[in-house]
Design an enzyme around this catalytic site. Structure first.
Site, mmCIF file in Angstrom:
data_model
loop_
_atom_site.group_PDB
_atom_site.id
_atom_site.type_symbol
_atom_site.label_atom_id
_atom_site.label_comp_id
_atom_site.label_asym_id
_atom_site.label_seq_id
_atom_site.Cartn_x
_atom_site.Cartn_y
_atom_site.Cartn_z
ATOM 1 N N LYS A 23 0.777 -1.108 0.104
ATOM 2 C CA LYS A 23 -0.001 -0.073 0.000
ATOM 3 C C LYS A 23 0.926 1.161 -0.018
ATOM 4 C CE LYS A 23 -2.237 2.072 3.958
ATOM 5 N NZ LYS A 23 -1.461 3.311 3.869
ATOM 6 N N ASN A 24 1.944 1.106 0.933
ATOM 7 C CA ASN A 24 2.710 2.461 0.937
ATOM 8 C C ASN A 24 3.584 2.765 -0.380
ATOM 9 O OD1 ASN A 24 1.398 3.002 3.284
ATOM 10 N ND2 ASN A 24 3.091 2.722 4.572
ATOM 11 N N ARG A 93 -4.465 9.772 3.582
ATOM 12 C CA ARG A 93 -3.239 10.603 4.152
ATOM 13 C C ARG A 93 -2.454 10.490 2.460
ATOM 14 N NH1 ARG A 93 -0.532 14.167 6.805
ATOM 15 N NH2 ARG A 93 1.679 13.855 6.237
ATOM 16 N N ASP A 117 -5.482 8.150 8.980
ATOM 17 C CA ASP A 117 -5.519 7.499 10.096
ATOM 18 C C ASP A 117 -5.602 8.240 11.216
ATOM 19 O OD1 ASP A 117 -5.639 5.009 8.647
ATOM 20 O OD2 ASP A 117 -3.351 4.855 8.577
ATOM 21 N N ASP A 305 4.179 1.012 12.031
ATOM 22 C CA ASP A 305 2.785 0.432 11.661
ATOM 23 C C ASP A 305 2.543 -1.090 12.152
ATOM 24 O OD1 ASP A 305 2.058 2.565 10.193
ATOM 25 O OD2 ASP A 305 2.798 1.685 8.213
HETATM 26 C C1 UD1 Z 1 4.353 6.815 6.141
HETATM 27 C C2 UD1 Z 1 3.335 5.728 5.862
HETATM 28 C C3 UD1 Z 1 2.767 5.194 7.273
HETATM 29 C C4 UD1 Z 1 4.105 5.251 8.295
HETATM 30 C C5 UD1 Z 1 4.913 6.350 8.217
HETATM 31 C C6 UD1 Z 1 6.221 5.899 9.050
HETATM 32 C C7 UD1 Z 1 2.561 6.064 3.613
HETATM 33 C C8 UD1 Z 1 0.882 6.392 3.104
HETATM 34 N N1 UD1 Z 1 2.158 6.021 5.126
HETATM 35 O O1 UD1 Z 1 3.410 7.982 6.600
HETATM 36 O O2 UD1 Z 1 2.055 4.156 7.045
HETATM 37 O O3 UD1 Z 1 3.377 5.015 9.510
HETATM 38 O O4 UD1 Z 1 5.277 6.770 6.906
HETATM 39 O O5 UD1 Z 1 6.838 4.956 8.534
HETATM 40 O O6 UD1 Z 1 3.474 5.586 3.295
HETATM 41 N N2 UD1 Z 1 6.379 14.925 10.248
HETATM 42 C C9 UD1 Z 1 6.624 16.029 10.367
HETATM 43 N N3 UD1 Z 1 6.554 17.206 9.390
HETATM 44 C C10 UD1 Z 1 6.409 16.751 8.205
HETATM 45 C C11 UD1 Z 1 6.241 15.200 7.873
HETATM 46 C C12 UD1 Z 1 6.379 14.200 8.946
HETATM 47 O O7 UD1 Z 1 6.668 16.477 11.796
HETATM 48 O O8 UD1 Z 1 6.194 17.582 7.297
HETATM 49 C C13 UD1 Z 1 6.426 13.854 11.385
HETATM 50 C C14 UD1 Z 1 5.086 12.958 11.497
HETATM 51 O O9 UD1 Z 1 4.241 13.903 12.309
HETATM 52 C C15 UD1 Z 1 5.441 11.972 12.134
HETATM 53 C C16 UD1 Z 1 6.867 11.584 11.624
HETATM 54 O O10 UD1 Z 1 7.308 12.710 10.963
HETATM 55 O O11 UD1 Z 1 5.514 11.963 13.471
HETATM 56 C C17 UD1 Z 1 6.979 10.730 10.502
HETATM 57 O O12 UD1 Z 1 5.997 10.861 9.525
HETATM 58 P P1 UD1 Z 1 6.079 10.433 7.908
HETATM 59 O O13 UD1 Z 1 7.531 9.387 7.709
HETATM 60 O O14 UD1 Z 1 6.356 11.627 7.173
HETATM 61 O O15 UD1 Z 1 5.064 9.377 7.674
HETATM 62 P P2 UD1 Z 1 4.027 9.502 6.533
HETATM 63 O O16 UD1 Z 1 4.932 10.031 5.390
HETATM 64 O O17 UD1 Z 1 2.722 10.473 6.832
#
Ligand code: UD1
Length: 425
Positions: A23-24, A93, A117, A305
């Site tokens: 999925k990701n 997301r 989520d 996850d």
């Molecule tokens: C992706 C995955 C999700 C997984 C996560 C971490 C998808 C669709 N989802 O989510 O399943 O749990 O990676 O492996 O691929 N953050 C900030 N600022 C930003 C971006 C992120 O503070 O601009 C923080 C987030 O709040 C979080 C952390 O960084 O605490 C990790 O987020 P991120 O790695 O970006 O996760 P996603 O890409 O949203």
């Protein structure tokens, strides 16, 4: 009222399961199709709700999208639209990953802030600051991320944290920027490597995929190609953990076991016999699992996850486990649902302490996100009686054929229709 699952505990899981595409990965690969005019074909797409939702986002941007079984064909016009509105993107997301490709192709983007989520705050500051360093102006306006760039020029971008989404958006903007971009402290997840492999096949110049420094030399144009999505390591591990929890014997195929090295080490520490083959692994759990500590971190650390599933395992393990969540602050909300099932669990900030008990006891519980939902079903498999898991649409967003696979493995699970029962207390 959403559908629910009735899960009756006590059965041992046994058999073989083939996992589909990740999925990701698939959602980002679909977004990457925006980068090249013409028809991009993506194979091994999983049969999950988020894939047609992403197809709708792309249609809204002017693409033609055909989904046929595990194949997605995306035809991108010479001039895609640049406005992904609230209707399509709010439900998940990953829709935000169209931002980078739109900035690259259209030099502007308006993308409604996504939903998804309930696992804690998910700001976009790193996505935006990366795009700014490439020369884009970007603001949040009226509930949308708005970006505009007269020129996109390569830059050095150091991420505060190896964010998966920020790495992907900056990468997909940088492939069509002028000159060299370096993304430092980039995410190293296998899904990022999959995206890099696809972009390189499309003509992008990227070095360092799978390391924390990505170097991108911008090119003028990318071409459409055919690409196969990597197997879903999170789904694969879910079935492995389910085997361990039920003292079962499950072979999982369709995934690279190297993407799960740490997870499989943890299962071995819990007492499982783990065997690898190039296309998967087998988990045989002879006795009650032993307690193991888990600490979530970006790849190659233990995936956040899988944290709810690790809590499920810990809740029936022999001994006390400490679980530390370092990625998403609110993910321990799930522990409240586990307490309904009798788990002996306490949380304090980033930590949860779980004292394993031999058996959980069934109760009505509510899924709050994809993995929490799956974690509750696994807990129901080792609970006394029948557990009602509500709001299972979350599970359908990420797990193809969930009920059918679990039933084939010997689990007792039934999907029942919408009811007019009261919402979660
Ligand atoms: C992706 C995955 C999700 C997984 C996560 C971490 C998808 C669709 N989802 O989510 O399943 O749990 O990676 O492996 O691929 N953050 C900030 N600022 C930003 C971006 C992120 O503070 O601009 C923080 C987030 O709040 C979080 C952390 O960084 O605490 C990790 O987020 P991120 O790695 O970006 O996760 P996603 O890409 O949203």
């Amino acid at each position: 009222m959403s559908e629910r699952f009735l899960v009756t505990g006590g059965n041992r899981l046994e058999g073989e399961v083939a996992v589909g595409g990740a999925k990701n990965s698939v959602l980002k690969l679909m977004a990457a199709a925006l980068l090249a005019e013409g028809t991009t074909t993506i194979t091994n797409c999983p049969d999950i709700l988020d894939v047609p939702l992403m197809a709708d986002v792309l249609r809204g941007l002017g693409c033609e999208v055909e989904l046929d079984g595990s194949i997605a064909q995306i035809t991108t016009p010479a001039e895609p639209k640049y406005h992904a509105d609230f209707g399509a993107v709010r439900q998940f997301r990953a829709s935000v990953c169209v931002l980078g490709p739109l900035v690259a192709r259209c030099r502007r983007a308006v993308v409604a802030l996504p939903g998804g989520d309930a696992i804690g705050s998910r700001p976009l500051d790193m996505h935006q600051s990366g795009l700014r360093l490439l020369g884009a102006h970007t603001e949040i306006e009226h509930g949308c991320v708005v970006a505009r760039a007269d020129v996109l020029e390569g830059a050095t971008i150091r991420l505060d944290f190896p964010s998966v989404g920020a790495t992907e958006n900056i990468l997909m903007a940088a492939v069509l920027a002028d000159g060299e971009t370096v993304i430092d402290n980039a995410a190293r997840e296998p899904e990022i490597v999959d995206l890099c492999n696809m972009l390189v096949q499309m003509g992008a110049q990227i070095r360092g995929a799978g390391t924390s420094t990505l170097t991108i030399e911008g090119v003028k144009k990318l071409v459409p190609i055919t690409h196969r999505v990597i197997g879903d390591r999170i789904v694969a591990a879910t079935w492995g953990i389910a085997a361990a929890m039920t003292t079962g014997d499950v072979r999982v195929t369709g995934v690279n076991p190297k993407h799960l090295s740490l997870v499989l080490d943890k299962l071995r520490a819990a007492g499982a016999r783990v065997t690898y083959d190039p296309n998967g692994f087998r988990i045989v759990q002879p006795d009650r699992p032993r307690a193991v500590n888990f600490s979530t971190l970006p790849f190659p650390g233990f995936p956040t996850d899988l944290q709810p599933l690790a809590i499920g395992l810990a809740s029936i393990a022999d001994g006390t486990s400490m679980i530390t969540e370092n990625v998403f602050e609110a993910r321990f909300r799930f522990v409240e649902e586990m307490i309904r099932l009798g788990a002996d669990a306490r949380t304090d900030g980033h930590h949860a302490v779980i004292r394993g008990i031999p058996q959980l006891s069934s109760a009505p519980v509510w899924s709050s996100d994809i993995r929490a939902g799956a974690g509750l079903v696994l807990a129901g498999l080792v609970a006394d009686g029948t557990t009602e898991v509500h709001d299972v649409f979350h599970i359908d967003r990420g797990y193809p054929r969930f009920v059918e696979i679990l039933t084939d493995l010997g689990g007792d699970i039934v999907r029942v229709g919408a009811t007019s029962e009261p919402a979660q207390p």
